[in-house]
Design a protein around this motif. Structure first.
Motif, PDB file in Angstrom:
ATOM      1  N   ARG A 303       0.833  -1.201   0.000  1.00 28.41           N
ATOM      2  CA  ARG A 303       0.000   0.000   0.000  1.00 28.41           C
ATOM      3  C   ARG A 303       0.872   1.257   0.000  1.00 28.41           C
ATOM      4  N   PRO A 304       0.346   2.373  -0.464  1.00 35.60           N
ATOM      5  CA  PRO A 304       1.042   3.660  -0.306  1.00 35.60           C
ATOM      6  C   PRO A 304       1.172   3.987   1.185  1.00 35.60           C
ATOM      7  N   GLU A 305       2.161   4.770   1.531  1.00 36.46           N
ATOM      8  CA  GLU A 305       2.414   5.099   2.934  1.00 36.46           C
ATOM      9  C   GLU A 305       1.193   5.714   3.604  1.00 36.46           C
ATOM     10  N   GLU A 306       0.496   6.584   2.916  1.00 36.71           N
ATOM     11  CA  GLU A 306      -0.677   7.234   3.499  1.00 36.71           C
ATOM     12  C   GLU A 306      -1.735   6.218   3.903  1.00 36.71           C
ATOM     13  N   GLU A 307      -1.940   5.208   3.078  1.00 32.58           N
ATOM     14  CA  GLU A 307      -2.931   4.183   3.397  1.00 32.58           C
ATOM     15  C   GLU A 307      -2.459   3.303   4.558  1.00 32.58           C
ATOM     16  N   GLN A 308      -1.153   3.063   4.626  1.00 29.52           N
ATOM     17  CA  GLN A 308      -0.617   2.295   5.748  1.00 29.52           C
ATOM     18  C   GLN A 308      -0.873   3.035   7.064  1.00 29.52           C
ATOM     19  N   PHE A 309      -0.689   4.344   7.021  1.00 37.18           N
ATOM     20  CA  PHE A 309      -0.925   5.143   8.224  1.00 37.18           C
ATOM     21  C   PHE A 309      -2.393   5.118   8.614  1.00 37.18           C
ATOM     22  N   GLU A 310      -3.287   5.118   7.639  1.00 32.56           N
ATOM     23  CA  GLU A 310      -4.718   5.053   7.930  1.00 32.56           C
ATOM     24  C   GLU A 310      -5.081   3.740   8.615  1.00 32.56           C
ATOM     25  N   VAL A 311      -4.476   2.654   8.166  1.00 37.29           N
ATOM     26  CA  VAL A 311      -4.721   1.349   8.784  1.00 37.29           C
ATOM     27  C   VAL A 311      -4.220   1.347  10.221  1.00 37.29           C
ATOM     28  N   LEU A 312      -3.037   1.907  10.436  1.00 34.47           N
ATOM     29  CA  LEU A 312      -2.463   1.973  11.784  1.00 34.47           C
ATOM     30  C   LEU A 312      -3.290   2.884  12.683  1.00 34.47           C
ATOM     31  N   GLN A 313      -3.777   4.000  12.131  1.00 36.62           N
ATOM     32  CA  GLN A 313      -4.594   4.928  12.920  1.00 36.62           C
ATOM     33  C   GLN A 313      -5.864   4.253  13.395  1.00 36.62           C
ATOM     34  N   LEU A 439       2.292  -9.660  14.686  1.00 28.41           N
ATOM     35  CA  LEU A 439       1.867  -9.502  13.297  1.00 28.41           C
ATOM     36  C   LEU A 439       3.011  -9.709  12.313  1.00 28.41           C
ATOM     37  N   GLY A 440       4.248  -9.712  12.837  1.00 26.52           N
ATOM     38  CA  GLY A 440       5.411  -9.909  11.971  1.00 26.52           C
ATOM     39  C   GLY A 440       6.120  -8.633  11.585  1.00 26.52           C
ATOM     40  N   HIS A 441       5.785  -7.514  12.237  1.00 27.42           N
ATOM     41  CA  HIS A 441       6.406  -6.231  11.909  1.00 27.42           C
ATOM     42  C   HIS A 441       7.736  -6.052  12.650  1.00 27.42           C
ATOM     43  N   GLU A 442       8.623  -5.335  12.020  1.00 27.15           N
ATOM     44  CA  GLU A 442       9.830  -4.875  12.687  1.00 27.15           C
ATOM     45  C   GLU A 442       9.411  -3.696  13.569  1.00 27.15           C
ATOM     46  N   ALA A 443       9.603  -3.825  14.862  1.00 30.96           N
ATOM     47  CA  ALA A 443       9.098  -2.811  15.797  1.00 30.96           C
ATOM     48  C   ALA A 443      10.146  -2.485  16.852  1.00 30.96           C
ATOM     49  N   ARG A 458       8.467  -0.024  11.552  1.00 36.56           N
ATOM     50  CA  ARG A 458       9.217   0.385  10.368  1.00 36.56           C
ATOM     51  C   ARG A 458       8.299   0.366   9.144  1.00 36.56           C
ATOM     52  N   ILE A 459       8.117   1.558   8.555  1.00 33.88           N
ATOM     53  CA  ILE A 459       7.260   1.733   7.385  1.00 33.88           C
ATOM     54  C   ILE A 459       8.027   2.553   6.349  1.00 33.88           C
ATOM     55  N   GLY A 460       8.061   2.067   5.119  1.00 27.97           N
ATOM     56  CA  GLY A 460       8.704   2.832   4.051  1.00 27.97           C
ATOM     57  C   GLY A 460      10.160   3.133   4.302  1.00 27.97           C
ATOM     58  N   GLY A 461      10.845   2.223   4.974  1.00 30.45           N
ATOM     59  CA  GLY A 461      12.271   2.407   5.215  1.00 30.45           C
ATOM     60  C   GLY A 461      12.605   3.319   6.372  1.00 30.45           C
ATOM     61  N   ARG A 462      11.599   3.755   7.147  1.00 32.56           N
ATOM     62  CA  ARG A 462      11.887   4.599   8.309  1.00 32.56           C
ATOM     63  C   ARG A 462      11.050   4.152   9.499  1.00 32.56           C
ATOM     64  N   TRP A 463      11.477   4.577  10.677  1.00 31.68           N
ATOM     65  CA  TRP A 463      10.756   4.237  11.903  1.00 31.68           C
ATOM     66  C   TRP A 463       9.641   5.240  12.127  1.00 31.68           C
ATOM     67  N   THR A 500      13.174 -11.159  10.303  1.00 28.41           N
ATOM     68  CA  THR A 500      12.451  -9.953   9.935  1.00 28.41           C
ATOM     69  C   THR A 500      12.313  -9.868   8.420  1.00 28.41           C
ATOM     70  N   ARG A 501      11.109  -9.579   7.957  1.00 24.78           N
ATOM     71  CA  ARG A 501      10.887  -9.365   6.532  1.00 24.78           C
ATOM     72  C   ARG A 501      10.782  -7.872   6.262  1.00 24.78           C
ATOM     73  N   PHE A 502      11.598  -7.376   5.327  1.00 19.51           N
ATOM     74  CA  PHE A 502      11.602  -5.963   5.000  1.00 19.51           C
ATOM     75  C   PHE A 502      10.712  -5.691   3.786  1.00 19.51           C
ATOM     76  N   GLU A 503      10.436  -4.398   3.540  1.00 17.32           N
ATOM     77  CA  GLU A 503       9.545  -4.035   2.444  1.00 17.32           C
ATOM     78  C   GLU A 503      10.031  -4.517   1.091  1.00 17.32           C
ATOM     79  N   ASP A 504      11.354  -4.610   0.900  1.00 16.09           N
ATOM     80  CA  ASP A 504      11.891  -5.037  -0.388  1.00 16.09           C
ATOM     81  C   ASP A 504      11.926  -6.555  -0.539  1.00 16.09           C
TER      82      ASP A 504
END
Length: 568
Positions: A303-313, A439-443, A458-463, A500-504
């Motif tokens: 997903r685009p970063e904005e949509e990822q943030f909406e899911v997290l929100q 959930l399997g996220h790097e946190a 970690r989202i889009g290569g940043r914390w 850990t599985r990264f975005e790439d």
């Protein structure tokens, strides 16, 4: 019920001032170890469950007692108003809590001040049991004495304390021998304390022991090189050990999950990337599988970063609705001093407790400290049932309305926090961190030395900043908006058990770089220049970097030892 509603007619001290609190922290010490004081007894967490199983009546009084103290009420009011000690009232004496638990810096004109406080003592004539109180007002200590004696298994006739038998002494908290005696009283459940820093055993304390017996020159040399008690190095070690305990709790939960699977005759499934387990099962049932799927890395990363943030929100808003922030709600009548219109109007005149001005970073007490004039009596060592939830301390409150007592155990077990749904940023930041890992996220688990704790993902290569108490996503300057001047904010990270599985699409197992374990992220949460941050710190950059390097190595070993438990 764990809230331990205990009805009493003890007169309740009405506050003439009440601190205004935010929706996430009550004071500027929730990141100093006690939840960090939480850490005082956390080293025993591995043996807590076995020890607790041997006790059947540990919390009998706190949960079932509902006694009236009747005639003692008027007597206590008279004594509280008329008894005069030979020393000043506790509120007039500087507490070690206010001094950061260590002697203040001296000037050329004045000697160093010793951290002193009043210690109250009461010996019950019927049982010869001695109870002591450190750092609270006299009437609050006496209220706790009556509560304790009334709920004790050894008190058959439920007689109550005689105020005239109360003793008071002024003590110096810099005395290690005295601190050791207080730790013994604490574990025997004979101590009520407003500050838990004095009970902590720091790494620097061990270095102090080594200096005993050394030559004068060696002692002076070591003293010059040893970090001050409760300083940056000590707290860094304490938080690193806390992270290891969080991961150990995660492994314990998975072991229990595996046992349940075998018991039900089903095949066991490996904990790939922190996946299937108790927390995932609970989330699936309470948050919903469709929403849970949206939170998985496989669905998030496309997903685009904005949509990822909406899911997290959406997730954090649901989280906050499920896990309300606990202040002092009475377990009997449901009243809270925070919601009292009269007390709240007084609070508006006080400074906002989000402002950490005057808070000492070396303070190792819990950030949940409550004003002595309020409903908070102090901390006690947990009963056996509370220890099964890996609680390291329990807060005691007396309702300002009905006079009942309420226990608030500070659980370190994620499943117990879920079951009881009472906590503050200490409990909820860890639970959020555990959810992300499940959930399997790097946190990362993030600790603000001044007053707060939260998580990062970690989202889009940043914390990205995630605050479950505030339902805040990617708002790193939130705390600066509260008026905080950040000194130390550290992020702690542990690799997932399955990698850990990264975005790439890359996957990584274990720790490839120690720097990922602990990172100084202070500059990420303030617009201040790095030079301004360093001016607020007591330690030099060399001391900080040296401590970080050493503790990272120690944490790597700790995590390896903990994770090996899950493989046996």
């Amino acid at each position: 019920m764990l809230s331990g509603g205990y009805s009493a007619s003890i007169p309740v001290h009405q506050s003439n001032r009440t601190k205004r609190v935010s929706s996430s922290c009550t004071t500027a010490r929730h990141a100093s170890p006690s939840d960090d004081a939480d850490h005082i007894m956390n080293s025993e967490a591995a043996t807590v469950q076995d020890d607790a199983k041997n006790s059947k009546n540990g919390d009998k009084g706190a949960e079932s007692a509902h006694l009236q103290l009747g005639s003692m009420s008027k007597k206590l009011e008279i004594h509280v108003n008329n008894v005069v000690d030979n020393v000043n009232d506790v509120n007039a004496i500087p507490h070690a809590e206010e001094m950061g638990g260590a002697p203040e810096e001296s000037t050329d004109q004045a000697p160093k001040k010793k951290p002193i406080v009043l210690l109250y003592s009461y010996t019950d004539p019927a049982t010869n049991r001695t109870l002591k109180g450190l750092g609270m007002s006299k009437n609050k200590f006496f209220a706790w004495v009556n509560y304790t004696l009334s709920t004790s298994d050894t008190s058959d006739d439920k007689t109550f304390a005689n105020f005239e038998l109360l003793d008071t002494e002024v003590i110096q908290l810099s005395d290690e021998g005295l601190r050791s005696e207080l730790r013994t009283l604490w574990k025997e459940r004979n101590l009520l304390t407003k500050q838990t820093e004095v009970l902590a055993v720091y790494k620097s304390d061990n270095q102090e022991d080594k200096r005993k017996g050394a030559t004068v020159d060696d002692t002076q040399k070591d003293a010059d090189e040893t970090p001050k008690r409760g300083g940056f190095s000590d707290l860094l070690v304490m938080y690193a050990e806390r992270l290891a305990e969080i991961i150990e709790d995660e492994i314990d939960d998975h072991i229990e999950f595996e046992k349940d699977i075998h018991k039900n005759g089903a095949l066991s499934s490996p904990p790939a990337k922190g996946g299937k387990g108790i927390l995932m099962d609970w989330l699936a049932q309470n948050y919903g599988m469709s929403k849970l799927d949206q939170l998985s890395p496989e669905h998030m990363f496309v997903r685009p970063e904005e949509e990822q943030f909406e899911v997290l929100q959406q997730f954090l808003e649901w989280f906050r609705s499920q896990f309300p922030y606990y202040y002092d709600k009475c377990g009997t009548c449901g009243a809270s001093a925070k919601d009292d219109p009269l007390l709240d109007s007084v609070a508006e005149e006080e400074d906002d407790t989000n402002n950490d001005e005057g808070c000492n970073q070396t303070q190792s007490d819990d950030t949940d400290d409550v004003d002595d004039d309020g409903t908070f009596l102090g901390y006690v060592f947990p009963n056996e049932k509370e220890r099964r939830g890996k609680a390291s301390r329990t807060e005691i409150y007396q309702c300002h309305k009905c006079g009942a007592f309420t226990r608030f155990p500070r659980f370190n077990s994620a499943t117990w926090v879920i079951d009881h749904k009472r906590g503050r940023c200490g409990e909820y930041s860890i639970l959020c961190y555990r959810f992300l890992r499940a959930l399997g996220h790097e946190a990362r688990w993030v600790v603000d030395w001044a007053d707060h704790v939260w998580a990062e993902v970690r989202i889009g290569g940043r914390w990205v900043h995630l605050d479950p108490c505030e339902a805040a996503v990617d708002r790193p300057l939130l705390y600066q908006e509260w008026g905080k001047r950040q000194t130390y904010i550290l992020a702690f990270c542990a690799p997932l058990s399955g990698g850990t599985r990264f975005e790439d699409g890359r996957e990584e197992t274990g720790v490839s770089d120690n720097t990922m374990l602990i990172e100084d992220v202070t500059s990420c949460y303030t617009s201040d220049e790095q030079e301004q941050i360093w001016k607020r710190r007591d330690e030099s950059s060399e001391e900080v970097l040296s401590s970080l390097s050493r503790v990272r190595n120690d944490l790597k070993i700790l995590l390896e030892n903990v994770t090996s438990k899950g493989r046996t």
